[in-house]
Structures are given as C-alpha cells and as structure tokens.
Enzyme design. Structure first.
Site, PDB file in Angstrom:
ATOM      1  N   ASP A 146     -60.272   7.896  79.931  1.00 56.31           N
ATOM      2  CA  ASP A 146     -59.959   9.171  79.680  1.00 56.31           C
ATOM      3  C   ASP A 146     -58.414   9.405  80.180  1.00 56.31           C
ATOM      4  O   ASP A 146     -58.063   9.124  81.364  1.00 56.31           O
ATOM      5  CB  ASP A 146     -60.993  10.169  80.314  1.00 56.31           C
ATOM      6  CG  ASP A 146     -60.807  11.557  79.728  1.00 56.31           C
ATOM      7  OD1 ASP A 146     -59.849  12.093  79.518  1.00 56.31           O
ATOM      8  OD2 ASP A 146     -61.827  11.818  79.685  1.00 56.31           O
ATOM      9  N   ARG A 148     -57.146  12.617  79.866  1.00 60.71           N
ATOM     10  CA  ARG A 148     -57.071  14.253  79.798  1.00 60.71           C
ATOM     11  C   ARG A 148     -56.785  14.735  81.294  1.00 60.71           C
ATOM     12  O   ARG A 148     -57.323  14.269  82.274  1.00 60.71           O
ATOM     13  CB  ARG A 148     -58.223  14.931  79.219  1.00 60.71           C
ATOM     14  CG  ARG A 148     -58.320  14.746  77.902  1.00 60.71           C
ATOM     15  CD  ARG A 148     -59.674  15.096  77.340  1.00 60.71           C
ATOM     16  NE  ARG A 148     -60.761  14.540  77.973  1.00 60.71           N
ATOM     17  CZ  ARG A 148     -62.220  14.759  77.660  1.00 60.71           C
ATOM     18  NH1 ARG A 148     -62.535  15.820  76.766  1.00 60.71           N
ATOM     19  NH2 ARG A 148     -63.165  13.731  77.993  1.00 60.71           N
TER      20      ARG A 148
END
Length: 260
Positions: A146, A148
């Site tokens: 990830d 983000r």
C-alpha cells in the site's frame, strides 16, 4: 520543532515551487496538497456539518476504476460506494448530512496498471486466488502492499468542519485510525452488508478482516478463524475454464457473452 516560516519554505521547495501561496498567503493556515486529487459529495445542509448534535454519515473512498466504473466483482469498492451513497441520502432525509470524499488513489495509490497486474497474478497463481495470498500478491508485484498516505487524508474533513462522524461507512482500520488521531470522533463503524459482497470479493474481505479491518457482526468469523484464509478462494480462472462456469463461480453477470 520548526517555525511556521521554516515549514512553509521546506514544503515550497519539496513541491518544486508549485504552490507560491505557501509564501505569499501567510493568512492561509491549512495546506491541502492535491495528491491525486479529490471530489467531495454532500447530501443535506452543509451548514450542519460542524454541529455535533446533527447526524453525520461519511465515507472516505479511494478510487477503483475497475469496480467503480467497469463493475469488476473481484473487490467490494463499487457496492460499498453504492451503500455509502444510499446511507448518506437516508441520513439527509432524516435531517442530517452525508459526505463522500472520493480520492484519486487508484489501486492503493500504486496505479491502475499495477493493480491489474496484481489481479492477474492472484488469478493465475498456483492454488488459485485465495485470501491467504491476497496481500502477498501485491507485495510480489509492487514491492509494497500500500502506498496511500492516510496521514493527510483527514485534512479535507477538517476543512469541511467535521468534528464528529456518527456513522463511518468503512471497514478500513487505516482510515479510521488516521481520522480519530486528528481529533475527529467516530461513533459507529458500518461494514458493508454481506448481501452486497460479490462472491469473488470474499477473498478481499477475509484477507482484510484478518489483517485488522473492522469486521462488525457480519464478518466476525473471518476475524476469529485464521483457517478461513486458506479456505476462502475466488473463482477459478484458467485457459481451460468454461466461461459459464467461471461466471457462476464468481457470481458475476448472468447469461451468455456475445459469441459464446
């Protein structure tokens, strides 16, 4: 610590001088960098957002072109977004306010092409698509699971005046923790209704709940039974799988494709 002037100068330099207002508008105290961009949708009266006595329903949604636009059933993005919109409308009809923040963070901010490479690996790996390998496939393709940056995500909520969310339509632990760490209160976390989860997307749900996502009552089994990670599998996808069998396994579109 650093002074405000030093912080402004540092951000100005690190963003390649794209935001001169950092130096010219000292009266602006909130910096919202357009990381991929975002759109805010509001149902009901925006003036009530900062009133904690008025019900507020909210979802922070990260873009998923494959599901949101093209209806892929490998994840829960589109049905969860649909559910959030429905709940926001109901909240507004009760006299409250509904908010959906749509972030342009395609494929966990790894990009659309990378996401489809992960999908391809999940479906073609030995043993098929299973919850136990859900995050490993992303790491194998992208090197990380990830990218983000959720620390900045709550900024837009503060800009809107949000101080309390009565119903947070999300199972994400990362989003929940990022929001409450900035002082915004969350009263209730609402999981996606099980009947809205495509059959093929149970792989995603099981993997995320086992990794710490909010399970609620609906998905408690995935949180308490580690063996489900090996048991929950997606539809078979090989060159020899018949189209009709694949569709039925995935709980996808009904009927025959053109030319089938």
């Amino acid at each position: 610590g650093v002074t405000e002037d030093e912080l402004r100068d540092a951000i100005f330099k690190e963003t390649n001088s794209m935001y001169p207002e950092l130096l010219t508008r000292r009266d602006l105290k909130l910096f919202l960098p357009p990381i991929g961009g975002m759109t805010v949708y509001i149902w009901g009266d925006p003036e009530k957002i900062n009133d904690e006595s008025v019900e507020l329903t909210c979802r922070v949604h990260d873009e998923c072109n494959g599901s949101d636009v093209f209806g892929s059933d490998i994840c829960t993005c589109r049905p969860y977004l649909t559910h959030a919109i429905e709940e926001c409308i109901k909240c507004a009809q009760r006299g409250g306010t509904g908010i959906v923040v749509y972030f342009r963070k395609e494929g966990r901010a790894l990009g659309e092409v990378t996401k489809y490479l992960v999908y391809n690996m999940r479906k073609r790996q030995e043993g098929g698509d299973k919850a136990a390998e859900y995050f490993n496939c992303t790491k194998e393709v992208a090197g990380v699971t990830d990218t983000r940056f959720q620390v900045l995500m709550p900024d837009v909520l503060h800009w809107l005046g949000v101080t309390k969310i009565h119903r947070f339509i999300s199972m994400s632990d990362m989003k929940h923790d990022a929001i409450v760490s900035t002082g915004i209160k969350i009263v209730e976390r609402v999981e996606i209704p099980p009947e809205m989860v495509p059959k093929d997307a149970h792989v995603e749900i099981a993997a995320k709940v086992a990794a710490g996502y909010h399970s609620g009552e609906s998905f408690k089994a995935a949180a308490t039974d580690p063996s489900l990670l090996d048991k929950v599998k997606g539809r078979e996808y090989t060159s020899t799988t018949e189209y009709e069998k694949s569709v039925k396994e995935g709980h996808g579109a009904q009927g025959k494709a053109q030319g089938a």
